[in-house]
Write a protein that holds these residues in place. Structure first.
Motif, PDB file in Angstrom:
ATOM      1  N   TRP A 189       7.895  10.278  -2.949  1.00  0.00           N
ATOM      2  CA  TRP A 189       8.286  10.264  -1.396  1.00  0.00           C
ATOM      3  C   TRP A 189       8.365  11.436  -0.759  1.00  0.00           C
ATOM      4  O   TRP A 189       7.946  11.684   0.281  1.00  0.00           O
ATOM      5  N   LYS A 222       1.567   4.189  -2.694  1.00  0.00           N
ATOM      6  CA  LYS A 222       1.249   5.696  -2.530  1.00  0.00           C
ATOM      7  C   LYS A 222       2.765   6.286  -2.831  1.00  0.00           C
ATOM      8  O   LYS A 222       2.430   7.562  -3.389  1.00  0.00           O
ATOM      9  N   ILE A 249       0.818  -1.153  -0.129  1.00  0.00           N
ATOM     10  CA  ILE A 249       0.016  -0.054  -0.033  1.00  0.00           C
ATOM     11  C   ILE A 249       0.768   1.286   0.064  1.00  0.00           C
ATOM     12  O   ILE A 249       0.516   2.122  -0.787  1.00  0.00           O
ATOM     13  N   THR A 250       1.770   1.304   0.638  1.00  0.00           N
ATOM     14  CA  THR A 250       2.810   2.619   0.873  1.00  0.00           C
ATOM     15  C   THR A 250       3.425   2.537  -0.345  1.00  0.00           C
ATOM     16  O   THR A 250       3.768   3.767  -0.948  1.00  0.00           O
ATOM     17  N   ASP A 298       3.674   8.216   7.108  1.00  0.00           N
ATOM     18  CA  ASP A 298       3.688   7.183   6.274  1.00  0.00           C
ATOM     19  C   ASP A 298       5.267   6.675   5.894  1.00  0.00           C
ATOM     20  O   ASP A 298       5.442   5.665   5.605  1.00  0.00           O
ATOM     21  N   LEU A 318       4.779  12.386   0.598  1.00  0.00           N
ATOM     22  CA  LEU A 318       4.193  11.779   1.901  1.00  0.00           C
ATOM     23  C   LEU A 318       4.539  12.380   2.957  1.00  0.00           C
ATOM     24  O   LEU A 318       5.454  13.186   3.188  1.00  0.00           O
ATOM     25  N   ILE A 323       2.228   7.044  -6.701  1.00  0.00           N
ATOM     26  CA  ILE A 323       1.249   8.059  -7.046  1.00  0.00           C
ATOM     27  C   ILE A 323       1.723   9.359  -6.678  1.00  0.00           C
ATOM     28  O   ILE A 323       1.717  10.281  -7.519  1.00  0.00           O
ATOM     29  N   TYR A 324       2.132   9.588  -5.382  1.00  0.00           N
ATOM     30  CA  TYR A 324       2.305  10.797  -4.831  1.00  0.00           C
ATOM     31  C   TYR A 324       3.839  11.227  -4.872  1.00  0.00           C
ATOM     32  O   TYR A 324       4.148  12.245  -5.001  1.00  0.00           O
TER      33      TYR A 324
END
Length: 104
Positions: free
Chosen positions: A67, A61, A57-58, A74, A70, A64-65
């Protein structure tokens, strides 16, 4: 949801496998005849599944976003789960090797 609530949820999720591991190790130390080693292995397997899901999951993320975007929470949890992933991966591999040797 703030990070304190997330930490409580993560702690509750990790409580059951950690309790199983600790209880199984205590029973193994007391030479219990009720197969307490299975509690340790089952706890580690559950821990490995939880860790693998959280790392994936991380990682999604991060893809998508990025490092840098975050939150600190996270990033810390990702590093925490990566550190926990190493011993569970080693124990899973030992379990698979021993199962393979048992079947042959």
């Amino acid at each position: 949801m703030n990070y304190k609530d997330k930490l409580w949820i993560q702690g509750l999720i990790l409580f059951i496998p950690l309790f199983m591991i600790i209880d199984g190790m205590i029973e193994m130390n007391n030479k219990s005849i009720y197969h307490s080693d299975t509690f340790v292995l089952f706890g580690l397997l559950i821990m490995g599944i939880i860790i693998l899901i959280n790392v994936l999951i991380t990682f999604i993320k991060i893809m998508i976003y990025g490092w840098k975007n975050l939150s600190i929470y996270d990033k810390c949890m990702f590093v925490f789960y990566l550190i926990w992933f190493i011993p569970t991966f080693v124990l899973w591999s030992f379990l698979l090797v021993s199962l393979f040797n048992f079947l042959n």
